[in-house]
Design an enzyme around this catalytic site. Structure first.
Site, PDB file in Angstrom:
ATOM      1  N   LYS A 158      32.138 -40.998  19.035  1.00  0.00           N
ATOM      2  CA  LYS A 158      33.149 -39.984  19.352  1.00  0.00           C
ATOM      3  C   LYS A 158      33.690 -39.327  18.089  1.00  0.00           C
ATOM      4  O   LYS A 158      33.735 -38.098  17.974  1.00  0.00           O
ATOM      5  CB  LYS A 158      34.298 -40.629  20.131  1.00  0.00           C
ATOM      6  N   CYS A 165      41.289 -31.925  17.727  1.00  0.00           N
ATOM      7  CA  CYS A 165      40.099 -32.784  17.762  1.00  0.00           C
ATOM      8  C   CYS A 165      39.483 -32.808  16.378  1.00  0.00           C
ATOM      9  O   CYS A 165      39.510 -33.790  15.665  1.00  0.00           O
ATOM     10  CB  CYS A 165      39.091 -32.243  18.768  1.00  0.00           C
TER      11      CYS A 165
HETATM   12  N1  SAJ Z   1      35.496 -22.814  15.026  1.00  0.00           N
HETATM   13  C1  SAJ Z   1      34.920 -22.086  13.985  1.00  0.00           C
HETATM   14  N2  SAJ Z   1      33.592 -21.818  14.016  1.00  0.00           N
HETATM   15  C2  SAJ Z   1      32.802 -22.273  15.041  1.00  0.00           C
HETATM   16  C3  SAJ Z   1      33.402 -23.027  16.079  1.00  0.00           C
HETATM   17  C4  SAJ Z   1      34.751 -23.282  16.062  1.00  0.00           C
HETATM   18  O1  SAJ Z   1      35.606 -21.664  13.053  1.00  0.00           O
HETATM   19  O2  SAJ Z   1      31.613 -21.991  15.026  1.00  0.00           O
HETATM   20  C5  SAJ Z   1      36.923 -23.109  14.988  1.00  0.00           C
HETATM   21  C6  SAJ Z   1      37.647 -22.545  16.187  1.00  0.00           C
HETATM   22  O3  SAJ Z   1      38.120 -21.235  15.897  1.00  0.00           O
HETATM   23  C7  SAJ Z   1      38.801 -23.515  16.350  1.00  0.00           C
HETATM   24  C8  SAJ Z   1      38.242 -24.832  15.849  1.00  0.00           C
HETATM   25  O4  SAJ Z   1      37.080 -24.512  15.084  1.00  0.00           O
HETATM   26  O5  SAJ Z   1      39.884 -23.130  15.531  1.00  0.00           O
HETATM   27  C9  SAJ Z   1      37.869 -25.825  16.922  1.00  0.00           C
HETATM   28  O6  SAJ Z   1      37.024 -25.158  17.807  1.00  0.00           O
HETATM   29  P1  SAJ Z   1      36.193 -26.006  18.925  1.00  0.00           P
HETATM   30  O7  SAJ Z   1      35.333 -25.014  19.633  1.00  0.00           O
HETATM   31  O8  SAJ Z   1      35.556 -27.168  18.301  1.00  0.00           O
HETATM   32  O9  SAJ Z   1      37.318 -26.444  19.979  1.00  0.00           O
HETATM   33  P2  SAJ Z   1      38.038 -27.854  20.087  1.00  0.00           P
HETATM   34  O10 SAJ Z   1      38.777 -28.156  18.849  1.00  0.00           O
HETATM   35  O11 SAJ Z   1      38.803 -27.831  21.356  1.00  0.00           O
HETATM   36  O12 SAJ Z   1      36.804 -28.883  20.185  1.00  0.00           O
HETATM   37  C10 SAJ Z   1      36.521 -29.509  21.419  1.00  0.00           C
HETATM   38  C11 SAJ Z   1      35.943 -30.846  21.054  1.00  0.00           C
HETATM   39  N3  SAJ Z   1      35.894 -31.603  22.279  1.00  0.00           N
HETATM   40  C12 SAJ Z   1      36.425 -32.852  22.264  1.00  0.00           C
HETATM   41  O13 SAJ Z   1      36.890 -33.381  21.273  1.00  0.00           O
HETATM   42  C13 SAJ Z   1      36.394 -33.568  23.552  1.00  0.00           C
HETATM   43  C14 SAJ Z   1      34.550 -30.697  20.474  1.00  0.00           C
HETATM   44  O14 SAJ Z   1      33.927 -31.982  20.414  1.00  0.00           O
HETATM   45  C15 SAJ Z   1      33.677 -29.843  21.342  1.00  0.00           C
HETATM   46  O15 SAJ Z   1      32.429 -29.653  20.661  1.00  0.00           O
HETATM   47  C16 SAJ Z   1      34.346 -28.498  21.522  1.00  0.00           C
HETATM   48  O16 SAJ Z   1      35.606 -28.732  22.181  1.00  0.00           O
HETATM   49  C17 SAJ Z   1      33.457 -27.653  22.430  1.00  0.00           C
HETATM   50  O17 SAJ Z   1      32.223 -27.688  22.180  1.00  0.00           O
HETATM   51  O18 SAJ Z   1      33.977 -26.974  23.304  1.00  0.00           O
END
Ligand code: SAJ
Length: 475
Positions: A230, A288
């Site tokens: 995780k 996360c």
């Molecule tokens: N981000 C970037 N570039 C990317 C992707 C994201 O800068 O290519 C930034 C986003 O703007 C944001 C942050 O990263 O500020 C996090 O984005 P995220 O898409 O990872 O969203 P989270 O933080 O909600 O991540 C969750 C996580 N899920 C859990 O912990 C259960 C992550 O493991 C998942 O991969 C992600 O959701 C998902 O894939 O939706």
């Protein structure tokens, strides 16, 4: 009597408790209650000033979770009206249950000393420990530092119950993998990692989760392997983002468009050779990715003490990735100052329109938003910052405006921090006239506007990774 014989005596799991009525616990409880395999589910929630209200809301069959969660409200109404789900603050009901899952969030006090704040988790585990009986299954769903299930959690549960884990009760870790907006879907469709402190615990936990999975499969391993899985799956996502962010910074410095490079690299296709580049941006927020790296790191340092072999003097790649991602809002500040310098002025007294306070596009979630770092740097530099967000209605830290015109009016700088849909079709002419400046500065933190459209209207453009445009001539 062995644990397995205790299970045989007790029979299949019928009565379940879920501790922690948050965005992890609520959908989990609703899905357990909706399964015909189970008779009753209790949703345990401390009657605290901040969250106690959820008990009544849930018992009305309503969801206290903000934002759109497809399927959750209907599911809750259904299971409450069927009498299969009840929320309560009376933890003593745990004594009558076969299985209890714990979904309490585990933030960090401070990232410097890697010390997780397990206060709430400890409290919940003590409550649970007080009431468990022989043959009960306990499952930790919270994201925890590797070693917590068999260490801290086991210790508290045994201490409070006087029972022995692995002999009198089962203990496992089944980390949540839910994403706001897709809670029900994620629980049903993501594969579920299940790690018991022993084989019997793992199997009993698999019996609990199998009925709620639709396309998801059960993946069994040890509790510690589940904790590492995780925390590592998020540390690796953070690392992927840091890699493309660093490449974006390099491309800016070398006068190259990072998106040309990304397209070029992505053209390498085939089994095991794709590079899976993510998107560079103004920073990484949420709770996360911003914390799970530190859980993994702490696990490796504590469990690996004296045995971890790593290049001497080199920083952990994962922790360095956090530093690169946390640097991006500072880079946005640098681009802002550079943009203002191009029109022979600086941040002192400048009016900045900050577009996007949520950490994620088209969401109202502001946890650890990178926009906050950028705003602080600008205030320190003497600028005046107005924050806009179409989804965030209120925030304890700042006033968030919902009227874009009010925020852009007379602005020297328009900085796009979140890729909200409405920012994708900003009209350059309209924005410039609103700004009342000949050459307003626009900073694109998410690559969602066309540089030439704005440059041709007199904007000073700066974009993350846009080394090909960041020194354009001003029209
Ligand atoms: N981000 C970037 N570039 C990317 C992707 C994201 O800068 O290519 C930034 C986003 O703007 C944001 C942050 O990263 O500020 C996090 O984005 P995220 O898409 O990872 O969203 P989270 O933080 O909600 O991540 C969750 C996580 N899920 C859990 O912990 C259960 C992550 O493991 C998942 O991969 C992600 O959701 C998902 O894939 O939706």
């Amino acid at each position: 009597m062995t644990l397995v014989s205790l299970f045989r005596q007790r029979g299949p799991i019928k009565k379940i408790g879920v501790v922690g009525m948050g965005y992890v616990g609520i959908p989990a409880a609703a899905l357990f209650a909706a399964s015909p395999r189970f008779d009753i589910v209790y949703g345990f929630q401390r009657d605290s000033p901040s969250s106690g209200y959820k008990i009544a809301v849930l018992n009305r069959g309503e969801s206290p979770i903000k934002g759109d969660e497809p399927g959750l409200a209907d599911l809750l109404m259904k299971v409450v009206s069927l009498g299969k789900f009840t929320s309560t603050s009376d933890f003593s009901r745990i004594a009558s249950l076969d299985a209890v899952t714990v979904a309490i969030q585990t933030p960090f006090q401070s990232r410097d000393d890697l010390l997780p704040d397990f206060t709430s988790l400890k409290e919940a585990l003590s409550e649970v420990g007080r009431y468990i009986t022989p043959g009960t299954l306990i499952v930790l769903e919270s994201t925890v530092t590797p070693g917590t299930t068999e260490g801290l959690a086991r210790g508290i549960l045994e201490q409070e119950s006087g029972l022995i884990a692995g002999e009198d009760f089962a203990l496992a870790h089944a980390p949540e993998r839910v994403m706001a907006g897709r809670l029900i879907k994620n629980i049903r469709e993501h594969d579920r990692i299940i790690g018991g402190i022993d084989e019997a615990s793992t199997r009993r936990a698999a019996e609990l989760y199998t009925p709620v999975l639709t396309t998801g499969k059960i993946i069994m391993m040890t509790a510690r392997a589940a904790e590492v899985t995780k925390t590592a799956e998020n540390a690796l996502r953070d690392l992927q983002i840091a890699a493309i962010n660093e490449l974006a910074l390099y491309c800016e410095a070398m006068g190259v468009n990072v998106y040309d490079v990304k397209a070029g690299i992505d053209s390498l296709k085939g089994e095991g050779i794709t590079r899976a580049l993510l998107s560079p941006g103004a920073g990484v927020g949420g709770h996360c990715l911003t914390k799970d790296t530190y859980h993994l790191e702490r696990g490796a340092q504590v469990l690996g003490k004296g045995t971890l072999d790593y290049p001497v003097g080199e920083r952990s790649l994962f922790v360095l990735a956090r530093a690169v991602n946390d640097f991006m809002p500072t880079h946005m500040f640098r681009l802002t100052v550079d943009g203002l310098n191009r029109i022979h002025t600086g941040p002192q007294g400048a009016k900045i329109a900050l577009l996007g306070w949520a950490f994620l596009s088209d969401s109202d979630d502001t946890r650890n938003t990178p926009s906050g770092v950028y705003r602080s740097l600008l205030l320190e530099a003497g600028a005046d910052v107005a924050v806009h967000d179409p989804y965030v209605t209120s925030d304890p830290e700042v006033t968030v405006f919902s009227d874009l015109d009010d925020v852009v009016r007379d602005a020297n700088v328009i900085a796009i921090f979140t890729a909200h849909r409405m920012y994708r079709n900003l009209d350059p002419e309209y924005i410039r006239s609103l700004s009342n400046h000949e050459n307003p500065v626009i900073i694109d933190g998410r690559n969602i506007i066309d540089p030439d459209e704005f440059i041709s209207k007199g904007f000073v453009y700066k974009g993350i990774g846009r080394g090909d445009k960041n020194s354009h001539t001003i029209t």
